[in-house]
Design a protein around this motif. Sequence first.
Motif, PDB file in Angstrom:
ATOM      1  N   ASN A 211      36.061  37.018  52.413  1.00 59.83           N
ATOM      2  CA  ASN A 211      35.368  37.355  51.175  1.00 59.83           C
ATOM      3  C   ASN A 211      36.308  37.783  50.053  1.00 59.83           C
ATOM      4  OD1 ASN A 211      36.058  39.745  52.479  1.00 59.83           O
ATOM      5  ND2 ASN A 211      34.280  40.866  51.722  1.00 59.83           N
ATOM      6  N   MET A 212      37.611  37.764  50.304  1.00 59.80           N
ATOM      7  CA  MET A 212      38.567  38.074  49.246  1.00 59.80           C
ATOM      8  C   MET A 212      38.605  36.938  48.234  1.00 59.80           C
ATOM      9  SD  MET A 212      42.674  38.881  49.525  1.00 59.80           S
ATOM     10  CE  MET A 212      42.493  40.535  50.196  1.00 59.80           C
ATOM     11  N   PRO A 213      38.608  37.220  46.926  1.00 57.39           N
ATOM     12  CA  PRO A 213      38.642  36.152  45.915  1.00 57.39           C
ATOM     13  C   PRO A 213      39.843  35.232  46.095  1.00 57.39           C
ATOM     14  CG  PRO A 213      38.145  38.275  44.903  1.00 57.39           C
ATOM     15  CD  PRO A 213      38.530  38.564  46.324  1.00 57.39           C
ATOM     16  N   VAL A 236      43.716  44.873  43.909  1.00 55.08           N
ATOM     17  CA  VAL A 236      42.515  45.096  43.102  1.00 55.08           C
ATOM     18  C   VAL A 236      42.003  43.755  42.598  1.00 55.08           C
ATOM     19  CG1 VAL A 236      41.651  46.032  40.920  1.00 55.08           C
ATOM     20  CG2 VAL A 236      43.086  47.439  42.385  1.00 55.08           C
ATOM     21  N   SER A 237      40.697  43.589  42.646  1.00 59.27           N
ATOM     22  CA  SER A 237      40.067  42.395  42.053  1.00 59.27           C
ATOM     23  C   SER A 237      38.869  42.835  41.233  1.00 59.27           C
ATOM     24  CB  SER A 237      39.628  41.416  43.146  1.00 59.27           C
ATOM     25  OG  SER A 237      38.578  41.971  43.926  1.00 59.27           O
ATOM     26  N   CYS A 238      38.681  42.197  40.098  1.00 61.11           N
ATOM     27  CA  CYS A 238      37.529  42.452  39.232  1.00 61.11           C
ATOM     28  C   CYS A 238      36.880  41.115  38.879  1.00 61.11           C
ATOM     29  CB  CYS A 238      37.935  43.168  37.948  1.00 61.11           C
ATOM     30  SG  CYS A 238      38.482  44.875  38.170  1.00 61.11           S
ATOM     31  N   ALA A 297      38.867  47.494  45.686  1.00 54.86           N
ATOM     32  CA  ALA A 297      40.206  47.779  46.200  1.00 54.86           C
ATOM     33  C   ALA A 297      40.318  47.142  47.583  1.00 54.86           C
ATOM     34  CB  ALA A 297      40.445  49.284  46.281  1.00 54.86           C
ATOM     35  N   TRP A 298      41.486  46.528  47.864  1.00 55.87           N
ATOM     36  CA  TRP A 298      41.639  45.768  49.102  1.00 55.87           C
ATOM     37  C   TRP A 298      42.768  46.333  49.959  1.00 55.87           C
ATOM     38  CZ3 TRP A 298      38.220  41.912  50.288  1.00 55.87           C
ATOM     39  CH2 TRP A 298      37.426  41.435  49.240  1.00 55.87           C
TER      40      TRP A 298
END
Length: 320
Positions: A211-213, A236-238, A297-298
């Motif tokens: 599910n990580m972009p 970090v992904s937005c 946050a990953w």
Amino acid sequence: MADKKVAEQYYTPPPKLGKWEGFKIFLWNSETSQCLGRTGSSWAKILFFYLCFYAVLVGYFAAMLAVFWQTLDMHKPKFQLDSSLIGSNPGLGFRPMPPESNVESTLIWYKATEEKNTEYWTNEIDSFLKDYIIDKNDKNNDANENRVDCSFDNPPPEGKVCNVPIESWNPCTKQNRYNFHKGSPCIFLKLNKIYNWLPIMYNDTDDLPENMPDDLKQHIKSEKSRGDKNANVVWVSCSGENPADNENVGAIQYIPRRGFPGYFFPFKNTEGYLPPLVAVYFERPRTGVLINIECKAWARNIIHDRAERRGSVHFELMVD
């Protein structure tokens, strides 16, 4: 007969007095030497009793507090990580926050062409970042003295903390008013502090979560190719929460890098510690449209839960 008269005189009720006369006698009775219904010796006894009573109470609670303080450490919590109330799954926070009058709101809404309209948001960021700005003229500030410049090759020495050089984060700087006036705002993200929490990084590019972009996966692989230390980051992904939001949010930049470097962890409550920040620069969000944004946050030990906002943060952005 005489005895009966004497008895009758002895039980004769006291004369009726007016309110004022009765009150004066209550204040001071000259016949019995009573003040407020008590003699001097009676007042001395009752005052002595309460003095002893409250002295014992004060002593008891002072002793209990002394025992209690012996169980506390002012530099670290007694219960940590999973044994604490906050647990071991940090959340994300964002700045600027909406006014306190609308405390439940997460909407950042302003008109870019009006300076007074953008002033609140930029002042909120100024207030939030004031601790991150080092005043070189303030030699009495121990927190400033305790901060050093860090990198992956130069982590902070024992007892020192890392500086966060926000002055160089162009265009997300105070001089540029964080680009709000251009309709391309910078929103600052921070990872909530948890004492002694150490992130487990995604260093293996072959084991990234599904599910990580995709763009973040490519970024991690690119950083990994430059060296193992470059991937020692809480990423970090937005993005928009919905497909329509993704269409409206436009391109996004992360300054100075796409995550929180590992050399900021763990948090040990060291003097002068500053949580790491990421400035999310929205290059050209569509104007006049409410955009729902979710940032995550990953790390391997960060669990995401949208309902409880675990490991993520939600806010809305609307630029007129």
